[in-house]
Scaffold this motif. Sequence first.
Motif, mmCIF file in Angstrom:
data_model
loop_
_atom_site.group_PDB
_atom_site.id
_atom_site.type_symbol
_atom_site.label_atom_id
_atom_site.label_comp_id
_atom_site.label_asym_id
_atom_site.label_seq_id
_atom_site.Cartn_x
_atom_site.Cartn_y
_atom_site.Cartn_z
ATOM 1 N N VAL A 7 0.837 -1.202 0.000
ATOM 2 C CA VAL A 7 0.000 0.000 0.000
ATOM 3 C C VAL A 7 0.875 1.256 0.000
ATOM 4 O O VAL A 7 0.607 2.217 -0.717
ATOM 5 N N ALA A 8 1.958 1.233 0.795
ATOM 6 C CA ALA A 8 2.817 2.414 0.904
ATOM 7 C C ALA A 8 3.641 2.659 -0.352
ATOM 8 O O ALA A 8 3.947 3.801 -0.683
ATOM 9 N N VAL B 239 0.998 5.943 -6.942
ATOM 10 C CA VAL B 239 -0.163 6.823 -7.029
ATOM 11 C C VAL B 239 -1.163 6.561 -5.902
ATOM 12 O O VAL B 239 -2.296 7.028 -5.974
ATOM 13 N N LEU B 240 -0.710 5.846 -4.863
ATOM 14 C CA LEU B 240 -1.554 5.577 -3.688
ATOM 15 C C LEU B 240 -2.913 5.022 -4.091
ATOM 16 O O LEU B 240 -3.956 5.471 -3.605
ATOM 17 N N ALA B 241 -2.905 4.042 -4.982
ATOM 18 C CA ALA B 241 -4.162 3.462 -5.438
ATOM 19 C C ALA B 241 -4.625 2.319 -4.552
ATOM 20 O O ALA B 241 -5.750 1.846 -4.669
ATOM 21 N N LEU B 242 -3.759 1.853 -3.669
ATOM 22 C CA LEU B 242 -4.128 0.747 -2.800
ATOM 23 C C LEU B 242 -4.525 1.236 -1.428
ATOM 24 O O LEU B 242 -3.984 2.227 -0.931
ATOM 25 N N ARG B 243 -5.467 0.506 -0.841
ATOM 26 C CA ARG B 243 -5.882 0.832 0.527
ATOM 27 C C ARG B 243 -6.071 -0.458 1.268
ATOM 28 O O ARG B 243 -6.430 -1.486 0.688
ATOM 29 N N LEU B 244 -5.820 -0.380 2.587
ATOM 30 C CA LEU B 244 -6.034 -1.550 3.423
ATOM 31 C C LEU B 244 -7.174 -1.220 4.363
ATOM 32 O O LEU B 244 -7.089 -0.250 5.118
ATOM 33 N N GLU B 245 -8.233 -2.007 4.308
ATOM 34 C CA GLU B 245 -9.365 -1.757 5.193
ATOM 35 C C GLU B 245 -9.386 -2.799 6.284
ATOM 36 O O GLU B 245 -9.142 -3.982 6.017
ATOM 37 N N ARG B 246 -9.756 -2.353 7.497
ATOM 38 C CA ARG B 246 -9.842 -3.310 8.595
ATOM 39 C C ARG B 246 -11.065 -4.194 8.382
ATOM 40 O O ARG B 246 -12.099 -3.708 7.953
ATOM 41 N N GLY B 247 -10.931 -5.462 8.663
ATOM 42 C CA GLY B 247 -12.085 -6.339 8.625
ATOM 43 C C GLY B 247 -12.375 -6.858 7.229
ATOM 44 O O GLY B 247 -11.729 -6.461 6.261
#
Lengths: 75, 197, 408
Positions: free
Chosen positions: A53-54, A58-66
């Motif tokens: 993610v880091a 282009v910061l296209a990735l995200r980590l969501e909890r759950g």
Amino acid sequence: MASTVRIDRIRCQGHGLCAELLPELIELDDWGYPILRREDVPEALEAHARRAVAVCPVLALRLERGPRRTPPPAA
Amino acid sequence: MTVDSLLWYTIRGAGAVSLVLLTAILCLGIVSALRWSSPAWPRFLTVGLHRNLALLALVVLALHIVLAVVDPYTALGWRAAVIPFAVGYRRLWLGLGSVALYLIVTLVVTSLLRQVIGLRLWRFVHWAAYACWPVAMIHGMGTGSDFGLTWMVALDVVSAAAVVAAVGLRLRAGSVSISSPESAAALRPAVRAERPQ
Amino acid sequence: MNTALRLLDGPDGEAGAESLTSHQLRLGTLPPPEPAWLIDAVERSGLLGRGGAAFPAGRKWRSVAERSAGRAVVVVNGAEGEPLSGKDRTLMAIRPHLVLDGAEVAAAAVRAREVLLYVGTEYPAARSALMRATAERGAGRVPMTLVEAPTGYVSGEESAAVQYIDRGLALPTTTPPRPFERGVGGRPTLIQNVETLAASALIARFGPGWYRGAGRDLSPGTALVSLSGAVARPGVIEVELGSTVGEAVSTAGLSEAPGAVLVGGYAGAWVPADAAWDLSLDPVRLRREGLAMGCGVISVLPASTCPVQATAEILSFMAGASAGQCGPCRFGLGAAAETASRLARGAGVAGDVDRLRRWCGQLPGRGACGHPDGAARLLGSALSAFAEEFRLHEERRCGSTRRSERVA
């Protein structure tokens, strides 16, 4: 607690670093865009997922909890 | 060799190493922007080196600045380091060093906080990297009493050549966006598939 | 001749837009708006959205109402970008008051501050009918403004409509947040298809029990269906949900021997003719079978037309209609269209069908909107229904006697 990987498909420009750092979950198609083999991140890969993610230029990735919460786009 | 001259050479040496590091960092940044990779050199290596060398440069720079400030021979004081063009000794060249320091610190801090500040702000600030290198280079050329020394000149020439070549490639590439399926396929990194655990 | 008449009940479509007087004489006035009752009624009716996703309308209304606090916006989606669909423009043109009633009901239910009529720029009859109807009604509780939707298949997509209204760009955006959370101007937005709103106007008058009185299979109510292709009388008819494709087509009559039927639209699926006739026109039933009701398009492909050619034409359209924002859609769909076209015109290469199958599997869920998913459904159904024809084309042969000019 497990996390979910989310890709912003509009932001994504096919740089492909995510696939280099998280090959267990992400592979690239013929044009360099990520295919998410699975969305939920096993505990063992949590740190790798965070790095992926880091590193995205282009910061296209995200980590969501759950687990996955929102449904996929309406077909 | 006296303590004084040891100190002086360490300051100069740290400065020279910083310049080499900045050159490498800039070139790696351009390699990343150009999306270059090979099976043996993945993209994350370029990005990782770029980041780690920048952090290393901070350490070397810290040494360079601290020693320069406390050196009794130069008697510069902290104001010289943090306020550009404050001190009379080679005012312009020294001042550029402070400017370069601020640029580097800004670049590193915004990069470390990239996920917090967002892409647009980060990218806008990061263009300053192209200003940072020449400022640091000119600072080195202007402040050093050993500018005439062969190895220092050689270092400067090689660094400058590398930067010019890299910037030239960057300018030629223009906007590295994907305009066709062919260019997409060409820019696709060479990723080796691994079996999942 | 329709199989059921509710939305299309009333004066003949040839007569043009129904006037306010006729509308009120026929149906009476709307009951006083009571938000809680309205949402409950639409929920209990089981009304499904008619824009293509078949999402339960009541649930959508409730989601918007919960966040509204009087700020919500209702967008009446009459963009109708699907080339084979004519139901929305027809409904707007001949029953504008029913559509506007639906908008009023929705606005009351979610406590909206304004209503936007998002009508395709290529439908002047629909636009003028709605304009005249709003003038006939005079000022209502909530202002209704017409917004011309730009041409383009994706301009009717929910987030694209919101972005067009806000910024003039009819391109889908990344969701979440969905319009019901943050839409026009950042406010909770109910964006609903014209037909769904018209149905809700009838539910508001006659109740959910009445609505559930129609429907033969899993879902209640009626739906508008656009018939085209090898039919004698193409056009829009109304059918009870659960009617078969065969019943719908028989009202239009066949003009040639049929080969296959396109069900749902360009984002729907091909079904071989024999299997198609007994297919139930029910969104839930169709989804269970891997098909889709979509926007109610039924298009008959003549047996004499090359299905590979027809598929290639649809894929080329879909590739051209892509917003081009997401790599997998822009390049994957593009490559599929290009390969299918090559196969169609006799320039097939060994491995083409395998490539198509691979790319088809890589499209769903990899765009910001559902466009690649729809195209993948279409392509997947073609590869399965026309497996033999595709195989022949890979060998540069064709089983059909002529190529289609257009699918419609």
